[in-house]
Design a protein around this motif. Structure first.
Motif, PDB file in Angstrom:
ATOM      1  N   ASP A  48      14.407   7.405  -2.271  1.00  0.00           N
ATOM      2  CA  ASP A  48      13.336   7.549  -1.273  1.00  0.00           C
ATOM      3  C   ASP A  48      11.987   7.706  -1.957  1.00  0.00           C
ATOM      4  O   ASP A  48      10.984   7.094  -1.530  1.00  0.00           O
ATOM      5  CB  ASP A  48      13.616   8.752  -0.381  1.00  0.00           C
ATOM      6  CG  ASP A  48      14.857   8.529   0.490  1.00  0.00           C
ATOM      7  OD1 ASP A  48      15.231   7.340   0.688  1.00  0.00           O
ATOM      8  OD2 ASP A  48      15.459   9.509   0.956  1.00  0.00           O
ATOM      9  N   ARG A  50      11.139   6.709  -4.889  1.00  0.00           N
ATOM     10  CA  ARG A  50      10.734   5.440  -5.508  1.00  0.00           C
ATOM     11  C   ARG A  50      10.156   4.482  -4.483  1.00  0.00           C
ATOM     12  O   ARG A  50       9.182   3.782  -4.732  1.00  0.00           O
ATOM     13  CB  ARG A  50      11.958   4.819  -6.186  1.00  0.00           C
ATOM     14  CG  ARG A  50      11.641   3.563  -6.977  1.00  0.00           C
ATOM     15  CD  ARG A  50      12.833   3.111  -7.754  1.00  0.00           C
ATOM     16  NE  ARG A  50      12.507   1.941  -8.554  1.00  0.00           N
ATOM     17  CZ  ARG A  50      13.366   1.334  -9.367  1.00  0.00           C
ATOM     18  NH1 ARG A  50      14.600   1.817  -9.483  1.00  0.00           N
ATOM     19  NH2 ARG A  50      12.990   0.269 -10.056  1.00  0.00           N
ATOM     20  N   GLN A  51      10.748   4.466  -3.246  1.00  0.00           N
ATOM     21  CA  GLN A  51      10.218   3.604  -2.187  1.00  0.00           C
ATOM     22  C   GLN A  51       8.815   4.037  -1.775  1.00  0.00           C
ATOM     23  O   GLN A  51       7.918   3.214  -1.560  1.00  0.00           O
ATOM     24  CB  GLN A  51      11.181   3.640  -0.987  1.00  0.00           C
ATOM     25  CG  GLN A  51      10.789   2.700   0.130  1.00  0.00           C
ATOM     26  CD  GLN A  51      10.801   1.260  -0.318  1.00  0.00           C
ATOM     27  OE1 GLN A  51      11.724   0.840  -0.991  1.00  0.00           O
ATOM     28  NE2 GLN A  51       9.784   0.487   0.078  1.00  0.00           N
ATOM     29  N   LYS A  52       8.628   5.391  -1.669  1.00  0.00           N
ATOM     30  CA  LYS A  52       7.298   5.891  -1.317  1.00  0.00           C
ATOM     31  C   LYS A  52       6.273   5.529  -2.394  1.00  0.00           C
ATOM     32  O   LYS A  52       5.127   5.185  -2.090  1.00  0.00           O
ATOM     33  CB  LYS A  52       7.349   7.411  -1.141  1.00  0.00           C
ATOM     34  CG  LYS A  52       8.116   7.847   0.114  1.00  0.00           C
ATOM     35  CD  LYS A  52       8.163   9.363   0.213  1.00  0.00           C
ATOM     36  CE  LYS A  52       8.943   9.804   1.466  1.00  0.00           C
ATOM     37  NZ  LYS A  52       9.009  11.273   1.577  1.00  0.00           N
ATOM     38  N   HIS A  53       6.740   5.635  -3.652  1.00  0.00           N
ATOM     39  CA  HIS A  53       5.823   5.287  -4.739  1.00  0.00           C
ATOM     40  C   HIS A  53       5.399   3.814  -4.661  1.00  0.00           C
ATOM     41  O   HIS A  53       4.234   3.478  -4.842  1.00  0.00           O
ATOM     42  CB  HIS A  53       6.499   5.574  -6.078  1.00  0.00           C
ATOM     43  CG  HIS A  53       5.694   5.137  -7.262  1.00  0.00           C
ATOM     44  ND1 HIS A  53       4.550   5.769  -7.646  1.00  0.00           N
ATOM     45  CD2 HIS A  53       5.892   4.101  -8.127  1.00  0.00           C
ATOM     46  CE1 HIS A  53       4.050   5.158  -8.698  1.00  0.00           C
ATOM     47  NE2 HIS A  53       4.862   4.133  -9.012  1.00  0.00           N
ATOM     48  N   GLU A  54       6.382   2.939  -4.341  1.00  0.00           N
ATOM     49  CA  GLU A  54       6.042   1.523  -4.212  1.00  0.00           C
ATOM     50  C   GLU A  54       5.072   1.292  -3.054  1.00  0.00           C
ATOM     51  O   GLU A  54       4.152   0.479  -3.140  1.00  0.00           O
ATOM     52  CB  GLU A  54       7.323   0.712  -4.020  1.00  0.00           C
ATOM     53  CG  GLU A  54       8.212   0.681  -5.269  1.00  0.00           C
ATOM     54  CD  GLU A  54       9.492  -0.095  -5.039  1.00  0.00           C
ATOM     55  OE1 GLU A  54       9.727  -0.505  -3.873  1.00  0.00           O
ATOM     56  OE2 GLU A  54      10.268  -0.276  -6.018  1.00  0.00           O
ATOM     57  N   ASP A  55       5.291   2.055  -1.930  1.00  0.00           N
ATOM     58  CA  ASP A  55       4.371   1.907  -0.779  1.00  0.00           C
ATOM     59  C   ASP A  55       2.959   2.337  -1.168  1.00  0.00           C
ATOM     60  O   ASP A  55       1.971   1.683  -0.791  1.00  0.00           O
ATOM     61  CB  ASP A  55       4.880   2.738   0.389  1.00  0.00           C
ATOM     62  CG  ASP A  55       6.206   2.209   0.923  1.00  0.00           C
ATOM     63  OD1 ASP A  55       6.527   1.022   0.649  1.00  0.00           O
ATOM     64  OD2 ASP A  55       6.945   2.961   1.593  1.00  0.00           O
ATOM     65  N   LEU A  56       2.868   3.456  -1.945  1.00  0.00           N
ATOM     66  CA  LEU A  56       1.541   3.922  -2.362  1.00  0.00           C
ATOM     67  C   LEU A  56       0.876   2.913  -3.289  1.00  0.00           C
ATOM     68  O   LEU A  56      -0.344   2.692  -3.205  1.00  0.00           O
ATOM     69  CB  LEU A  56       1.673   5.276  -3.067  1.00  0.00           C
ATOM     70  CG  LEU A  56       1.973   6.481  -2.156  1.00  0.00           C
ATOM     71  CD1 LEU A  56       2.200   7.729  -2.983  1.00  0.00           C
ATOM     72  CD2 LEU A  56       0.824   6.708  -1.166  1.00  0.00           C
ATOM     73  N   GLU A  57       1.653   2.301  -4.160  1.00  0.00           N
ATOM     74  CA  GLU A  57       1.068   1.292  -5.044  1.00  0.00           C
ATOM     75  C   GLU A  57       0.537   0.110  -4.251  1.00  0.00           C
ATOM     76  O   GLU A  57      -0.538  -0.425  -4.538  1.00  0.00           O
ATOM     77  CB  GLU A  57       2.112   0.820  -6.051  1.00  0.00           C
ATOM     78  CG  GLU A  57       2.362   1.807  -7.185  1.00  0.00           C
ATOM     79  CD  GLU A  57       3.275   1.219  -8.258  1.00  0.00           C
ATOM     80  OE1 GLU A  57       3.904   0.177  -7.964  1.00  0.00           O
ATOM     81  OE2 GLU A  57       3.352   1.790  -9.360  1.00  0.00           O
ATOM     82  N   ASN A  58       1.283  -0.304  -3.215  1.00  0.00           N
ATOM     83  CA  ASN A  58       0.797  -1.406  -2.369  1.00  0.00           C
ATOM     84  C   ASN A  58      -0.496  -1.028  -1.655  1.00  0.00           C
ATOM     85  O   ASN A  58      -1.443  -1.822  -1.576  1.00  0.00           O
ATOM     86  CB  ASN A  58       1.871  -1.782  -1.356  1.00  0.00           C
ATOM     87  CG  ASN A  58       3.106  -2.384  -2.028  1.00  0.00           C
ATOM     88  OD1 ASN A  58       2.978  -2.980  -3.096  1.00  0.00           O
ATOM     89  ND2 ASN A  58       4.274  -2.228  -1.412  1.00  0.00           N
ATOM     90  N   LYS A  59      -0.552   0.225  -1.133  1.00  0.00           N
ATOM     91  CA  LYS A  59      -1.782   0.671  -0.465  1.00  0.00           C
ATOM     92  C   LYS A  59      -2.943   0.725  -1.445  1.00  0.00           C
ATOM     93  O   LYS A  59      -4.084   0.381  -1.121  1.00  0.00           O
ATOM     94  CB  LYS A  59      -1.562   2.052   0.167  1.00  0.00           C
ATOM     95  CG  LYS A  59      -0.652   2.019   1.390  1.00  0.00           C
ATOM     96  CD  LYS A  59      -0.488   3.420   1.981  1.00  0.00           C
ATOM     97  CE  LYS A  59       0.440   3.391   3.201  1.00  0.00           C
ATOM     98  NZ  LYS A  59       0.596   4.748   3.775  1.00  0.00           N
ATOM     99  N   ASP A  62      -4.268  -2.627  -1.902  1.00  0.00           N
ATOM    100  CA  ASP A  62      -5.049  -3.071  -0.730  1.00  0.00           C
ATOM    101  C   ASP A  62      -6.428  -2.429  -0.711  1.00  0.00           C
ATOM    102  O   ASP A  62      -7.450  -3.077  -0.470  1.00  0.00           O
ATOM    103  CB  ASP A  62      -4.281  -2.727   0.542  1.00  0.00           C
ATOM    104  CG  ASP A  62      -2.990  -3.525   0.657  1.00  0.00           C
ATOM    105  OD1 ASP A  62      -2.899  -4.577  -0.024  1.00  0.00           O
ATOM    106  OD2 ASP A  62      -2.083  -3.101   1.398  1.00  0.00           O
TER     107      ASP A  62
END
Length: 329
Positions: A48, A50-59, A62
């Motif tokens: 979980d 790691r998924q949040k970290h990937e979401d933050l990197e995408n944000k 952006d």
């Protein structure tokens, strides 16, 4: 924390002497199952995060792109404002010239520093850093209980045969066996050969020195010093075997200095022996002997080789001999 508590409980169970082995094994199995559940929860939380970290990197990417766009707009508006201010300054100068206004006054003194503005909002978190260096290896854990013996595997192939060992020391001699019964009388043998009747031998020398040697020239040993049983003809120098048997022949040839010659011992025209004599500063001799099976009436003689000789060589008489005898019939 849960994993640490389970580990303490695990050690207490292993080190306890009062609890029966079966109970300890059941408790250990329960603790291992609990540890597996905790490990599964930790893995789930890690996934979980790691998924949040990937979401933050995408944000972050952006927002970075949006920020670049805003900065470009600011640069564009700044350039436009500078152009507008330049035009306004030119209009102000033209107005001053039309209205007769005087030159600008002296620059005033620098004003006091204004109050500090409010603290800005926190920036967006940067990308994840590189993985750090691995820490030192931890201490080895306590050895677990010995597992049950596995099923025996199939029998392997036979290995290569080893080297032959050294011979052992001889054993003690055994006791003699009892004497056997007397055997039957054998068959009567064939009549034996009367050796006295087949005594054949001769020894002959060259009668005169031999000069002007020719191809395949017979060397006639005319002086028969010794002969028994017949077979040697002093007139021709040829031995004719009286009986079948194994014979030994010996030939010796002496040449004077500066000469060389090769001679052959012939049996019915076939060469059965070769010898070579070469003299440089003094006379030299050559000798050879042969064992050969002869049939009755086979002919044996000595002759010069057809190529390997010097025609000017001289073969000495007293030291050139031809000897032969029957070993057995």
């Amino acid at each position: 924390m849960a994993a640490g508590a389970l580990m303490i409980s695990f050690l207490s169970l292993v080190l306890s002497d009062a609890t029966p082995i079966d109970t300890q094994l059941q408790n250990l199995q329960h603790q291992v199952k609990s540890l597996n559940n905790v490990l599964n929860d930790v893995i789930k939380e890690f996934v979980d995060l790691r998924q949040k970290h990937e979401d933050l990197e995408n944000k972050f990417h952006d927002v970075s792109a949006e920020l670049k766009h805003v900065r470009k707009e600011q640069d564009r508006m700044g350039r436009r404002m500078n152009r507008n201010l330049g035009g306004l300054s030119e209009e102000r100068s033209a107005f001053s010239q039309r209205s007769g206004t005087g030159n600008p006054g002296l620059k005033g003194e620098k004003g006091d520093t204004g109050l500090a503005g409010p603290k800005g909002e926190a920036g967006i978190a940067g990308p994840k850093g590189d993985t750090g260096i691995a820490g030192p290896k931890g201490d080895a854990g306590l050895a677990g209980p010995k597992g049950d013996a596995g099923i025996a595997g199939p029998k392997g192939d036979a290995g290569l045969a080893g080297l032959k060992g050294d011979a052992g020391t001889p054993g003690p001699q055994g006791t003699s066996g009892s004497k056997g019964q007397k055997g039957h009388a054998g068959l009567k043998g064939e009549p034996g050969v009367n050796v006295v009747q087949h005594q054949i031998a001769f020894h002959a020398e060259l009668g005169d020195d031999m000069v002007q040697i020719l191809d395949d020239q017979h060397i006639n040993m005319q002086d028969d010093i010794f002969t028994i049983g017949g077979g040697y003809d002093r007139n021709t120098g040829v031995f004719v075997s009286p009986v079948d048997g194994v014979y030994l022949f010996s030939v010796t040839v002496l040449v004077n200095r500066h000469g060389h010659v090769e001679v052959e011992l012939k049996r019915n025209g076939d060469t059965i022996l070769d010898l070579y004599a070469e003299a440089v500063d003094e006379n030299e001799s050559g000798s050879n002997m042969v064992l050969v099976h002869l049939h009755a009436n086979d002919k044996v003689w000595v002759q010069v080789h057809d190529r390997y000789y010097d025609p000017s060589s001289m073969i000495d008489n007293h030291f050139t001999t031809f000897t032969g005898f029957l070993l057995y019939a």
